[in-house]
Scaffold this active site. Sequence first.
Site, short mmCIF file in Angstrom:
data_model
loop_
_atom_site.label_atom_id
_atom_site.label_comp_id
_atom_site.label_asym_id
_atom_site.label_seq_id
_atom_site.Cartn_x
_atom_site.Cartn_y
_atom_site.Cartn_z
N SER A 1 1.04 -1.31 -0.28
CA SER A 1 -0.05 0.02 -0.38
C SER A 1 1.40 1.40 -0.03
CB SER A 1 -0.74 0.02 1.12
OG SER A 1 0.12 -0.31 2.57
N CYS B 1 2.76 -6.81 1.14
CA CYS B 1 1.48 -6.17 1.99
C CYS B 1 1.38 -7.74 3.26
CB CYS B 1 0.88 -5.13 1.79
SG CYS B 1 -0.39 -4.70 2.73
N ASN B 2 1.04 -7.40 4.11
CA ASN B 2 0.44 -8.97 4.50
C ASN B 2 -1.53 -8.57 4.51
OD1 ASN B 2 2.37 -9.93 6.84
ND2 ASN B 2 3.04 -7.93 7.22
N CYS C 1 2.75 -6.90 9.63
CA CYS C 1 2.88 -5.26 9.17
C CYS C 1 4.37 -5.06 8.38
CB CYS C 1 1.87 -4.46 9.26
SG CYS C 1 2.33 -3.05 8.61
N THR C 2 4.63 -4.58 6.85
CA THR C 2 5.76 -4.63 6.25
C THR C 2 6.05 -3.25 6.72
OG1 THR C 2 4.54 -4.39 4.05
CG2 THR C 2 5.49 -6.45 4.69
N1 DGL Z 1 2.16 -2.65 4.94
C1 DGL Z 1 1.09 -3.33 4.88
C2 DGL Z 1 0.81 -4.74 5.61
O1 DGL Z 1 1.64 -5.50 5.62
C3 DGL Z 1 0.06 -2.61 5.01
C4 DGL Z 1 -0.35 -1.22 5.43
C5 DGL Z 1 -1.55 -0.65 5.73
O2 DGL Z 1 -2.52 -0.51 5.81
O3 DGL Z 1 -2.07 -0.41 4.26
O4 DGL Z 1 -0.30 -5.44 6.35
#
Ligand code: DGL
Length: 259
Positions: A7, A69-70, A179-180
């Site tokens: 994202s 992205c998780n 979350c990354t």
């Molecule tokens: N970086 C994303 C993840 O690993 C999430 C960030 C978001 O909420 O957009 O979940």
Amino acid sequence: MIAMFDSGLGGLSIWRAVQATLPDWPITYLADQAYCPYGGRSKVEIIARSLKVGRYLHSQSASLLVVACNTATTAAVAALRQHLPIPIVGVEPAIKPAAAASRTGRIAVLATQATLASERVQALLDKHAGEVEVLRRPGVGWVEQVEAGELDSALTRARVAAVVQPLLQENIDHIALGCTHYPFLSPLIRELTGEQIALYDPAEAIARRVDSLLQQHGSDSIGDRCYRFITTAPDTQPMASMLPLLIGHGHAVESLNLE
Ligand code: DGL
């Protein structure tokens, strides 16, 4: 070319590990900043958006797609695998290794609301947590702080402390970073946890998985070793100014209108 998306800028924590493991491969990284954050969106919205981004990256001649992205993985990896004819690597909270290594029988998983509420995380818990108690906590406001480039501001410290401080009373010995974006806040998390609690960042495991899939598929790193960084936001400057902080060097950023 290896394609990756998130994202926003969080997936750059995966980019660093993939680039270090496969330094000869071209990598295209897309930050869907026009839609960031994904964490508060519905599963239907995340699937539609991930398919749009995935199809674009496939059209750019991707040999493999990393869903860095998780939140997008838990919602959309099945749909992406169904619609795109290339290997797809997703990112999931490292509940399995954290639970297996726990001595106190208590661990925490930190992730977005969407990830924590997903069926996929529930399935991971059912399959791998066993007797281990898993505390699920959202990193409230953490994604926004990383996107703003505030890795060490007073507000970021307060937001990290609000989540991590209460965990210090919970007798946990591992935290899975689900979350990354969160690995960019690891220094602040560690300041609070000390060495007592181990942090699990899945980036290196993902890089090894990408390497082995490329070998299995007999893919070669063709073309120049070039890196592309794309944002769906109209203004490329915020991402360009963050790259040195997040990956250690600057690079031009392209803007893409995916509407
Ligand atoms: N970086 C994303 C993840 O690993 C999430 C960030 C978001 O909420 O957009 O979940």
